[in-house]
Design a protein around this motif. Sequence first.
Motif, PDB file in Angstrom:
ATOM      1  N   PRO A  26       0.813  -1.212   0.000  1.00  0.00           N
ATOM      2  CA  PRO A  26       0.000   0.000   0.000  1.00  0.00           C
ATOM      3  C   PRO A  26       0.850   1.268   0.000  1.00  0.00           C
ATOM      4  O   PRO A  26       1.945   1.296   0.557  1.00  0.00           O
ATOM      5  N   ALA A  27       0.311   2.302  -0.633  1.00  0.00           N
ATOM      6  CA  ALA A  27       0.948   3.621  -0.607  1.00  0.00           C
ATOM      7  C   ALA A  27       0.511   4.317   0.673  1.00  0.00           C
ATOM      8  O   ALA A  27      -0.674   4.340   0.994  1.00  0.00           O
ATOM      9  N   VAL A  28       1.452   4.860   1.410  1.00  0.00           N
ATOM     10  CA  VAL A  28       1.169   5.459   2.715  1.00  0.00           C
ATOM     11  C   VAL A  28       1.644   6.906   2.726  1.00  0.00           C
ATOM     12  O   VAL A  28       2.726   7.210   2.222  1.00  0.00           O
ATOM     13  N   VAL A 152      -7.713  -3.387  -3.648  1.00  0.00           N
ATOM     14  CA  VAL A 152      -8.552  -4.273  -2.840  1.00  0.00           C
ATOM     15  C   VAL A 152      -8.389  -5.702  -3.349  1.00  0.00           C
ATOM     16  O   VAL A 152      -8.460  -5.955  -4.556  1.00  0.00           O
ATOM     17  N   GLN A 153      -8.152  -6.612  -2.426  1.00  0.00           N
ATOM     18  CA  GLN A 153      -7.944  -8.022  -2.761  1.00  0.00           C
ATOM     19  C   GLN A 153      -9.240  -8.805  -2.541  1.00  0.00           C
ATOM     20  O   GLN A 153      -9.951  -8.558  -1.576  1.00  0.00           O
ATOM     21  N   ASN A 160      -6.420  -8.924   4.506  1.00  0.00           N
ATOM     22  CA  ASN A 160      -5.967  -8.713   5.874  1.00  0.00           C
ATOM     23  C   ASN A 160      -4.462  -8.457   5.911  1.00  0.00           C
ATOM     24  O   ASN A 160      -3.994  -7.592   6.658  1.00  0.00           O
ATOM     25  N   ALA A 161      -3.704  -9.191   5.122  1.00  0.00           N
ATOM     26  CA  ALA A 161      -2.250  -8.974   5.057  1.00  0.00           C
ATOM     27  C   ALA A 161      -1.947  -7.571   4.534  1.00  0.00           C
ATOM     28  O   ALA A 161      -1.041  -6.895   5.046  1.00  0.00           O
ATOM     29  N   LEU A 162      -2.708  -7.106   3.543  1.00  0.00           N
ATOM     30  CA  LEU A 162      -2.530  -5.760   3.009  1.00  0.00           C
ATOM     31  C   LEU A 162      -2.833  -4.718   4.084  1.00  0.00           C
ATOM     32  O   LEU A 162      -2.098  -3.741   4.244  1.00  0.00           O
ATOM     33  N   GLN A 164      -2.666  -5.131   7.410  1.00  0.00           N
ATOM     34  CA  GLN A 164      -1.621  -5.167   8.442  1.00  0.00           C
ATOM     35  C   GLN A 164      -0.342  -4.476   7.955  1.00  0.00           C
ATOM     36  O   GLN A 164       0.307  -3.754   8.725  1.00  0.00           O
ATOM     37  N   THR A 165      -0.003  -4.669   6.700  1.00  0.00           N
ATOM     38  CA  THR A 165       1.163  -3.995   6.127  1.00  0.00           C
ATOM     39  C   THR A 165       0.961  -2.486   6.133  1.00  0.00           C
ATOM     40  O   THR A 165       1.872  -1.726   6.483  1.00  0.00           O
ATOM     41  N   ALA A 166      -0.250  -2.043   5.758  1.00  0.00           N
ATOM     42  CA  ALA A 166      -0.549  -0.607   5.755  1.00  0.00           C
ATOM     43  C   ALA A 166      -0.439  -0.028   7.159  1.00  0.00           C
ATOM     44  O   ALA A 166       0.188   1.029   7.355  1.00  0.00           O
ATOM     45  N   LEU A 167      -1.012  -0.700   8.150  1.00  0.00           N
ATOM     46  CA  LEU A 167      -0.946  -0.207   9.529  1.00  0.00           C
ATOM     47  C   LEU A 167       0.490  -0.206  10.051  1.00  0.00           C
ATOM     48  O   LEU A 167       0.907   0.730  10.750  1.00  0.00           O
ATOM     49  N   ASP A 168       1.259  -1.232   9.715  1.00  0.00           N
ATOM     50  CA  ASP A 168       2.668  -1.270  10.120  1.00  0.00           C
ATOM     51  C   ASP A 168       3.422  -0.061   9.559  1.00  0.00           C
ATOM     52  O   ASP A 168       4.209   0.577  10.266  1.00  0.00           O
TER      53      ASP A 168
END
Length: 179
Positions: A26-28, A152-153, A160-162, A164-168
């Motif tokens: 994801p772009a953050v 969106v997957q 969910n993995a996407l 969690q990666t975004a939140l990380d």
Amino acid sequence: MNRRLLALAALAFPLLISACATVSSPAVKINFDPAADFSRVRTYSWVARPDGGTPLMQQRIVDGIDSRLQAKGWKLATNGDMHVSAHVSASEKESINSYSTRVGYLGWGGFGPPAPNSVPAADTFEVGTLVIDMVNAQTKRSAWRGTASGTVQEDPAKMNALLQTALDKLFAAFPPGSK
């Protein structure tokens, strides 16, 4: 034989590129008030929980934000020092690619317009965006905003993995000024 291999590679390359684009991270983006003093924040409260997506994804977002804030030492309270809100939106995007049924391009050195037998291919996909805002409860001033966007997957595990990666990524250097 070499011509067939080159033709196959010319057809497969756009598909490979588009496949790689759909599983990217994801772009953050993060923005914060440099005058905000996060060192005094001990508690937070939810003022607006996510309003988009499925109820299960909304709960995953809240749980993910809660766990990351609590890992920073913040505690969930009824009337916290910082007010947290989250919003989810989705939009449909279209990617148009063109590939040639002939190998090569017209023009000098391989540069120029596509060969006459080019075929356009349109691919539509959904982009989801998560926006998290934090407002100082006393001053009512915006203190921090984080946004994450990604494709969106369909598979819930991949989605969910996407998330969690975004939140990380969003909370990696949180709070601002921490090391």
